[in-house]
Structure formats: C-alpha cells, structure tokens
Enzyme design. Structure first.
Site, mmCIF file in Angstrom:
data_model
loop_
_atom_site.group_PDB
_atom_site.id
_atom_site.type_symbol
_atom_site.label_atom_id
_atom_site.label_comp_id
_atom_site.label_asym_id
_atom_site.label_seq_id
_atom_site.Cartn_x
_atom_site.Cartn_y
_atom_site.Cartn_z
ATOM 1 N N GLU A 281 17.570 144.643 -31.107
ATOM 2 C CA GLU A 281 18.504 145.200 -30.726
ATOM 3 C C GLU A 281 19.345 146.254 -31.253
ATOM 4 O O GLU A 281 19.771 147.310 -30.830
ATOM 5 C CB GLU A 281 19.893 143.915 -30.214
ATOM 6 C CG GLU A 281 19.571 142.951 -29.281
ATOM 7 C CD GLU A 281 20.675 142.767 -28.622
ATOM 8 O OE1 GLU A 281 21.899 142.510 -28.953
ATOM 9 O OE2 GLU A 281 20.594 142.148 -27.358
ATOM 10 N N HIS A 302 -1.490 128.110 -38.492
ATOM 11 C CA HIS A 302 -2.380 127.420 -37.642
ATOM 12 C C HIS A 302 -2.143 127.798 -36.157
ATOM 13 O O HIS A 302 -2.409 127.148 -35.461
ATOM 14 C CB HIS A 302 -2.229 125.767 -37.689
ATOM 15 C CG HIS A 302 -2.697 125.248 -39.069
ATOM 16 N ND1 HIS A 302 -3.823 124.959 -39.324
ATOM 17 C CD2 HIS A 302 -1.969 125.355 -40.321
ATOM 18 C CE1 HIS A 302 -3.965 124.410 -40.442
ATOM 19 N NE2 HIS A 302 -2.792 124.701 -41.133
ATOM 20 N N LYS A 414 21.013 143.351 -16.417
ATOM 21 C CA LYS A 414 22.363 142.501 -16.263
ATOM 22 C C LYS A 414 22.903 143.260 -15.013
ATOM 23 O O LYS A 414 23.312 142.338 -14.092
ATOM 24 C CB LYS A 414 23.155 142.804 -17.441
ATOM 25 C CG LYS A 414 22.824 142.304 -18.795
ATOM 26 C CD LYS A 414 24.084 142.124 -19.751
ATOM 27 C CE LYS A 414 23.705 142.092 -21.242
ATOM 28 N NZ LYS A 414 24.663 142.391 -22.060
HETATM 29 O O1 PA5 Z 1 24.233 141.389 -30.615
HETATM 30 C C1 PA5 Z 1 25.091 141.519 -29.683
HETATM 31 O O2 PA5 Z 1 25.730 142.543 -29.673
HETATM 32 C C2 PA5 Z 1 24.606 140.717 -28.421
HETATM 33 O O3 PA5 Z 1 23.412 140.409 -28.598
HETATM 34 C C3 PA5 Z 1 25.597 139.931 -28.018
HETATM 35 O O4 PA5 Z 1 26.034 139.055 -29.062
HETATM 36 C C4 PA5 Z 1 25.398 139.169 -26.576
HETATM 37 O O5 PA5 Z 1 25.127 140.042 -25.878
HETATM 38 C C5 PA5 Z 1 26.609 138.257 -26.547
HETATM 39 O O6 PA5 Z 1 27.738 139.126 -26.171
HETATM 40 P P1 PA5 Z 1 29.278 138.636 -26.110
HETATM 41 O O7 PA5 Z 1 29.560 138.196 -27.382
HETATM 42 O O8 PA5 Z 1 29.994 139.749 -25.766
HETATM 43 O O9 PA5 Z 1 29.112 137.545 -25.152
#
Ligand code: PA5
Length: 446
Positions: A281, A302, A414
């Site tokens: 990310e 494995h 989303k």
């Molecule tokens: O690392 C990140 O920012 C994302 O993976 C969030 O943790 C994830 O989308 C969940 O978001 P939130 O904590 O706002 O529900």
C-alpha cells in the site's frame, strides 16, 4: 550477540546505490521537517506516554472479559494478528482456557454468525478499530454486533464495546459521543499500516498480556534516532532503515520487482502479512514498486520456494531468523540409519539448518538477500522490527518520489462496490457499473 542485519548476500556491489550518498542530506532534512510538523507520529510517537497511561487504566475494564472480538481490516487488524500469533500462540494450542482474541477482518458471514452463536455476550468485549470510522467492512460488522449486544444485554450493551477511531471525526466518533462508549484515539497522521504501536495494536496486546513496555522500548530504540531534531545526512547514512531503503530503491531500478519476506521464525509468520500490506500500500504507485511476497520457513520450502529459486530472476529477499529459538524435544537415538543425521539432536536444530540451507540456496541462485537476524524472538525485537521496516518503507517511497502514506488506487473498487449497493452521489461509478454489467460477457461453463 545483538540484532543484526547481515548484508553479505545483498549484492550491494552490483546495485546502483548512489542515492544512499547523494540523497541522504535531503532525506534527513525532510524527516526533520515532517517530524517537526507532526506528520510522522509513527517515528516521533508524541501520543505514546499518554496512551500507556490510558492502557494502564483500561486494564480493569478489559479484565471483565474472556473474549475480545476485534472488528477491523487492513492496517487496523494485521498488526494485532501478528502480535497475537507471535506472542500469544497458546490460543491455537490444545486445552487453552482464555483469554481469547478473535479478529474479524473480512466480510465473512460464516465467521460472524459463529461469533454470534458461540461467544458469551456477557464475557465479550467488541473492539471496533477504524481510523476513518467509515470503512464499510468494519462498520458493517459493528452494526451487526451492536444489534446483537443490544438484543442480548439490553441497556448495558455499550459497556461491552470499545471504539478505536479518529479523535474528532467520523461515524464511530459520533457513536462514542452519542452512547458514551469507551474509546481510545488513533492519532492524527498515523495511517492504518503504521499504527500497530498505537491503541490499534496495543489494546489487543494488553488484553492478551503481551509485554507492551518492551515492545515500545524496542520501537523507541529505532525511532528516536530517526526523529532526532539534529538528524543530518551523515547521521541518517548510519541508520539501518535508510540503508534498507536505498537497497530497496536500487533493487527496483535494477528490475527486482518482487520482494520476499521469508520468516524463519514460525510464530512470526503473520509479520509477513503485516509487511506485505505495509510495503504494497505504501510503495505500489504510479506504475512503480515491487510486489511483496510473504513466505513461511520452513513450510514454504515445500511450496513456493521452487519459484523463488528457479523462476524468473526478479526476486529479492528479506530473510528473518532467530538463532535462539527453543531447542524443543530431542529426536530419539534409535532412529533408522536413513535418519541417523538427526539421532539425539534437538528438534529445533532442524529449522536452523534448513534456514541456513535455504538462505544459501537463494543467494547461490542470484537472489539479493538481507538477513534480519534477531537475538531473541521477544517483544523488544518486534518493536525494533516494526520501526525498522516502517521507516525503511517511508524512506523507500521518498526515494522513489511517491507518497508512501496514502493508498489512492484502492478507492475505485470501494466506490464501485458502494455504487452497486445503491449509495448516493456516485453518478460516474453508477454509469460505469451499468456499462460493465450490460456489456457483452464471455462466460463459459466449466
Ligand atoms: O493502511 C491503511 O491505511 C489501510 O489499510 C487501512 O488500515 C484500512 O483501509 C482500514 O481503514 P480504517 O482504519 O480507516 O477503517
């Protein structure tokens, strides 16, 4: 001994590491500036002392419960799971009698129904973790579990809830204000994947009895040098996170577009998932990045290891080891001749030998590899590793000239899902969706 990064197999000599020298000053300036502006709480941790006090106060509240059901996704769940697996493995072992942490980080109707059917509501606390307070996968589960608690416990339902969310805004903050639900904040500018050392990861850690002070101590050992107001290029060049970042950046430039995280500490396997999300990310942007691949030693010897060794030559590796893992039981001495090489040896010798063998084989097959060798598999080392890899990720992103703190591309899917469910204000997505669903399909029965 100490915690070591072993660079012997990193192939530094074959990579263009120029940025390590040329951009160290610029990176140090930026770190200093962003820390001073409050943009990097992951490193400066201004919230921590207050949080540790709040966690201490929360212990009495948590003691009432045998079960914690954590609702969260992505960075709001992966750190907690890694901590649980590494430091509280007994929940998965025979005859465990509590406490239990259940992490619901998917849209899984089977799991949710089973929690509702089997958890005793009077001994359960539901912890909803969402920085934004609006993530539908998490808030959706919150709605269902809230209704379940209300049905089972009547007016006292809110005493079985704990919310971890933004301090001021978002739907979950409104819930805190409306119902007086106990809550702890996710600090400003601390995104999900960088938040394991906030209430996000530390509430479940406290519930399970994990050594939070040592976790934090380890983290501070790494973070303080990076958040140092007197940081300069020279000092930064001596820090392992910057060395890793320059290596990561040079690898991508040389075409190594996959990065394996091979954990040869079995209980630490879930740190691979945590790292994969952190790296993917943060770094996967603008057509750049390298694909993180979590792997488990020895299990994946494995499985996917054949590909690592002899597939496309585009892989580099972070290889996590700890020479002081438990020795375990001894192999019997009367084994058949075929197995005489393990007679009377400790079971634990096997993983050390196999880790060494795999590491050597990867290096012989041209995989640039840095070994992260921990002195102990303790909470302090986990704290150090969290900051080492988090900081390396941020610095890699900066060296690539991308923003490692956002994740804009994941929004499209989303929005389309929301459009599918009929959410307002998504005209363009709704049109796209209709075009997609009415287009000519090529579907074949199998
Ligand atoms: O690392 C990140 O920012 C994302 O993976 C969030 O943790 C994830 O989308 C969940 O978001 P939130 O904590 O706002 O529900």
């Amino acid at each position: 001994m100490a915690d070591i990064l072993d660079w012997s197999g990193s192939k530094l000599e074959k990579l263009d590491m120029a940025t390590f020298e040329t951009r160290a000053g610029e990176m140090a300036d930026r770190l200093r500036r962003e820390v001073a502006d409050g943009k990097l709480p992951f490193l400066s941790m201004p919230y921590l002392d207050n949080l540790l006090t709040q966690l201490e106060e929360l212990k009495g509240f948590l003691k009432q419960f045998d079960h914690m059901l954590l609702l969260g996704i992505g960075g709001s769940a992966l750190g907690a799971r890694a901590l649980q697996q590494a430091f509280f493995p007994r929940q998965d072992q025979p005859c465990h009698d509590g406490p239990w942490l259940w992490i619901a980080d998917n849209v899984d109707a089977y799991a949710l129904e089973s929690y509702m059917a089997k958890l005793p509501p009077e001994k359960t606390v539901v912890v909803t973790v969402s920085k934004s307070g609006g993530t539908i996968e998490t808030v959706g589960q919150y709605f269902i579990m809230k209704e379940w608690m209300q049905r089972k416990l009547g007016d006292s339902w809110s005493k079985h809830m704990l919310l971890v969310t933004d301090e001021k805004q978002g739907f979950l903050r409104e819930e805190v204000n409306r119902y007086g639900i106990t809550s702890l904040p996710v600090p400003d500018n601390l995104g999900g994947r960088y938040s394991v050392l906030s209430a996000v990861g530390l509430i479940p850690a406290v519930f399970l009895g994990i050594d939070v002070p040592m976790l934090v101590k380890g983290a501070r050992e790494m973070a303080d040098a990076l958040a140092n107001p007197a940081l300069d290029g020279d000092k930064l060049s001596r820090l392992p996170s910057f060395h890793l970042a320059a290596w990561g950046n040079a690898l991508m430039k040389a075409g190594f577009d996959e990065l394996i995280f091979f954990a040869y500490i079995p209980l630490w396997a879930s740190w691979g998932d945590w790292f994969a999300q952190l790296w993917a990310e943060s770094i996967g942007k603008e057509g750049k990045g390298s694909q993180p691949i979590p792997a488990i030693g020895v299990t994946d010897q494995h499985s996917v290891n054949q590909m690592f060794l002899d597939g496309k030559r585009n892989k580099a590796c972070l290889f996590l080891t700890c020479p002081k893992l438990p020795a375990g039981p001894k192999f019997p001495t009367d084994l058949p001749d075929k197995f005489d090489y393990v007679r009377g040896k400790d079971f634990g010798e096997l993983i050390q030998a196999e880790g060494l063998g795999t590491r050597m084989a990867l290096q012989k097959n041209g995989v640039p590899l840095v070994e992260i060798r921990l002195e102990y598999d303790d909470a302090r080392q986990a704290g150090k590793m969290i900051v080492l890899l988090g900081a390396a990720t941020i610095l890699t992103g900066w060296l690539m000239d991308i923003n490692p703190l956002d994740q804009p591309a994941v929004e499209l899917g989303k929005r389309l899902a929301k459009a599918r469910l009929g959410a307002d204000g998504l005209t363009e997505e709704t049109a796209d969706l209709n075009a997609f669903l009415t287009s000519q399909r090529d579907e074949r029965e199998f």
